[in-house]
Design an enzyme around this catalytic site. Structure first.
Site, PDB file in Angstrom:
ATOM      1  N   HIS A  64       0.816  -1.216   0.000  1.00 13.56           N
ATOM      2  CA  HIS A  64       0.000   0.000   0.000  1.00 13.56           C
ATOM      3  C   HIS A  64       0.855   1.274   0.000  1.00 13.56           C
ATOM      4  O   HIS A  64       1.270   1.754   1.048  1.00 13.56           O
ATOM      5  CB  HIS A  64      -0.886  -0.036   1.256  1.00 13.56           C
ATOM      6  CG  HIS A  64      -1.943   1.030   1.290  1.00 13.56           C
ATOM      7  ND1 HIS A  64      -3.081   0.911   2.054  1.00 13.56           N
ATOM      8  CD2 HIS A  64      -2.044   2.225   0.690  1.00 13.56           C
ATOM      9  CE1 HIS A  64      -3.823   1.992   1.911  1.00 13.56           C
ATOM     10  NE2 HIS A  64      -3.215   2.809   1.095  1.00 13.56           N
ATOM     11  N   ASN A  98      -5.134   6.219  -7.097  1.00  9.98           N
ATOM     12  CA  ASN A  98      -5.719   7.572  -7.007  1.00  9.98           C
ATOM     13  C   ASN A  98      -4.761   8.666  -7.479  1.00  9.98           C
ATOM     14  O   ASN A  98      -4.446   9.611  -6.757  1.00  9.98           O
ATOM     15  CB  ASN A  98      -6.218   7.871  -5.585  1.00  9.98           C
ATOM     16  CG  ASN A  98      -5.105   7.847  -4.550  1.00  9.98           C
ATOM     17  OD1 ASN A  98      -4.046   7.266  -4.773  1.00  9.98           O
ATOM     18  ND2 ASN A  98      -5.353   8.481  -3.414  1.00  9.98           N
ATOM     19  N   ASP A 311       1.043   2.692   3.768  1.00  9.34           N
ATOM     20  CA  ASP A 311       0.130   3.736   3.276  1.00  9.34           C
ATOM     21  C   ASP A 311       0.920   5.034   3.032  1.00  9.34           C
ATOM     22  O   ASP A 311       0.437   6.127   3.328  1.00  9.34           O
ATOM     23  CB  ASP A 311      -1.032   3.960   4.259  1.00  9.34           C
ATOM     24  CG  ASP A 311      -2.146   4.820   3.664  1.00  9.34           C
ATOM     25  OD1 ASP A 311      -2.088   5.146   2.455  1.00  9.34           O
ATOM     26  OD2 ASP A 311      -3.086   5.168   4.413  1.00  9.34           O
TER      27      ASP A 311
HETATM   28 ZN   LIG Z   1      -7.024   4.261   2.428  1.00  7.95          ZN
END
Ligand SMILES: [Zn+2]
Length: 444
Positions: A64, A98, A311
């Site tokens: 991620h 994204n 992340d």
């Molecule tokens: Zn997320």
């Protein structure tokens, strides 16, 4: 031109994929792990790295990250993001969709794959969007994106709030053997929130996001996964309720995996108060309470959590400089992950070195069905060498990421990545001179 063979001699080889934890030599040759064994003779012309006292492990795998290319290159690029990853001991990362444009069709994936081939220092595997432009309205071209090389689908950053659409996404994902990565958030329950909803948010007068905003969506998607039989992976789990639901679903046969981030494992919402609204403590999901943090740590050891993922979410300083309520969510994480985890969990004996490596490498590969996470002979020589004793100081000069949004900037923590090898080539080497805050600016 063929690369020189490299022999890593005398290190503590920790390879959870094969239950290895002992002092051994590792020989890398022609891009692969040629041999792992005792007292290997260095071939003619080989470089030898003496790794006494250091851990030698399969390169880390991050399921991620956000590399911001295309569209937000002022925050990060594939080149700077992969340099940051290599400095953190990572040899494989999966990047979220994204970007601008969103990675939601075959040409976008093809473009990304080409940029990766041209500029990446390590392996980057694209994740495709679940819905077109992440709008949650229409499914993206899942099958066509798979043909171009995506390894999973996710609308990460945004939830898929329409349950019917999520069901159809899972059915398609099943056909193409792709895991669905869920950013679990009920958008209405979380709406307007800047931090965890609780005593601290009340005291600070900031709008909160309740635990239920996450766990309600975890519950829904586990039900849909049970209906479709599709493997589901929950990104950045942050609450004890989510963990309980995942545990229960797994026990009843649902194919589910999940990840936690170093920041959710080591920090709580109290940090927002203590730091006086430092926006480097603003993330989504938010930092929760000590009770939730402790539940996450317990879940590392009992196997509920399959992977530690960063992340990694770079933002420009001007964006993070906004008021707490207005600043964007997220922090960078690739270069801080290992020291943050070593410092918090190894001296306190909360985690073993072997379990830590498993959570950073072997087990994430298993979750997504990726190659890697092993030092088996013949596989790509993706190797990290790290110290559990040496310390790392996070200085702005030393960070490879284009962004600086981390709460650990200026801090010194135990644990240090010494070398990273990808495909048998050195892609990172620790340099003490770049860590001294008083040193002259390093040339980049
Ligand atoms: Zn997320």
């Amino acid at each position: 031109m063929t690369d020189k063979p490299i022999l890593i001699a005398g290190g503590r080889v920790v390879d959870p994929s094969r239950g290895v934890d002992q002092v051994l030599d590792v020989l890398m040759k022609d891009g692969v792990i040629a041999r792992v064994g005792e007292r290997i003779a260095a071939p003619k012309g080989a470089d030898v790295f003496y790794a006494e006292g250091l851990v030698v492990a399969p390169g880390f795998v991050d399921l991620h990250v956000h590399f911001r290319e295309p569209g937000f290159e002022h925050k990060e690029t594939i080149a700077t993001g992969t340099a940051s990853a290599a400095a953190g001991g990572y040899t494989t990362v999966c990047c979220m969709a994204n970007t601008d444009p969103v990675i939601d069709d075959a040409p976008a994936v093809a473009f990304l794959v080409r940029r990766i081939r041209e500029t990446a220092k390590i392996r980057v595997l694209p994740i495709g969007a679940v819905t077109k432009n992440l709008e949650g309205k229409e499914l993206s071209e899942i099958g066509l994106m798979k043909a171009e090389g995506i390894v999973a689908i996710s609308d990460d950053g945004k939830p898929v709030s329409n349950g019917q659409l999520m069901r159809r996404a899972m059915e398609y994902a099943s056909m193409f053997s792709l895991p669905v990565v869920v950013h679990a958030e009920d958008p209405h329950l979380a709406q307007g929130g800047a931090m965890n909803e609780g005593l601290v948010s009340t005291r600070l007068g900031l709008p909160g996001m309740p635990n239920a905003a996450e766990s309600a969506m975890v519950a829904r998607d586990l039900q849909i996964a049970a209906l479709t039989g599709t493997p589901l992976h929950f990104a950045h789990v942050s609450t004890k309720e989510s963990l309980a639901l995942i545990r229960q679903a797994r026990a009843s046969g649902v194919k589910v995996t999940c990840e936690a981030t170093p920041h959710h494992l080591t920090l709580t919402d109290d940090a927002v108060s203590r730091s006086r609204y430092d926006t480097n403590y603003k993330m989504n999901p938010p930092l929760r309470t000590e009770e939730d943090r402790q539940a996450l740590v317990d879940a590392l050891n009992d196997g509920t959590i399959d992977a530690i993922a960063t992340d990694h979410a770079p933002h420009h300083p001007d964006e993070k400089a906004l008021e707490f309520a207005d600043a964007p969510f997220g922090i960078i994480g690739l270069e801080t992950a290992l020291p943050v985890l070593v410092d918090a969990f190894l001296p306190a004996k909360v985690l073993s070195v072997s379990r830590l490596v498993e959570l950073l490498s072997t087990s994430p590969c298993r979750a997504f069905g990726l190659q890697g996470g092993t030092l088996a002979e013949g596989v790509s020589a993706d190797v990290v060498v790290f110290s559990t004793e040496n310390k790392t100081t996070f200085t702005a000069e030393a960070l490879e990421s284009r962004s600086r949004n981390t709460p650990w900037l200026g801090r010194t923590l135990r644990g240090r990545v010494e070398r990273t090898y990808f495909g048998g080539r050195e892609v990172y080497r620790y340099d003490e001179s770049r860590r001294r805050p008083a040193a002259a600016p390093a040339s980049r």
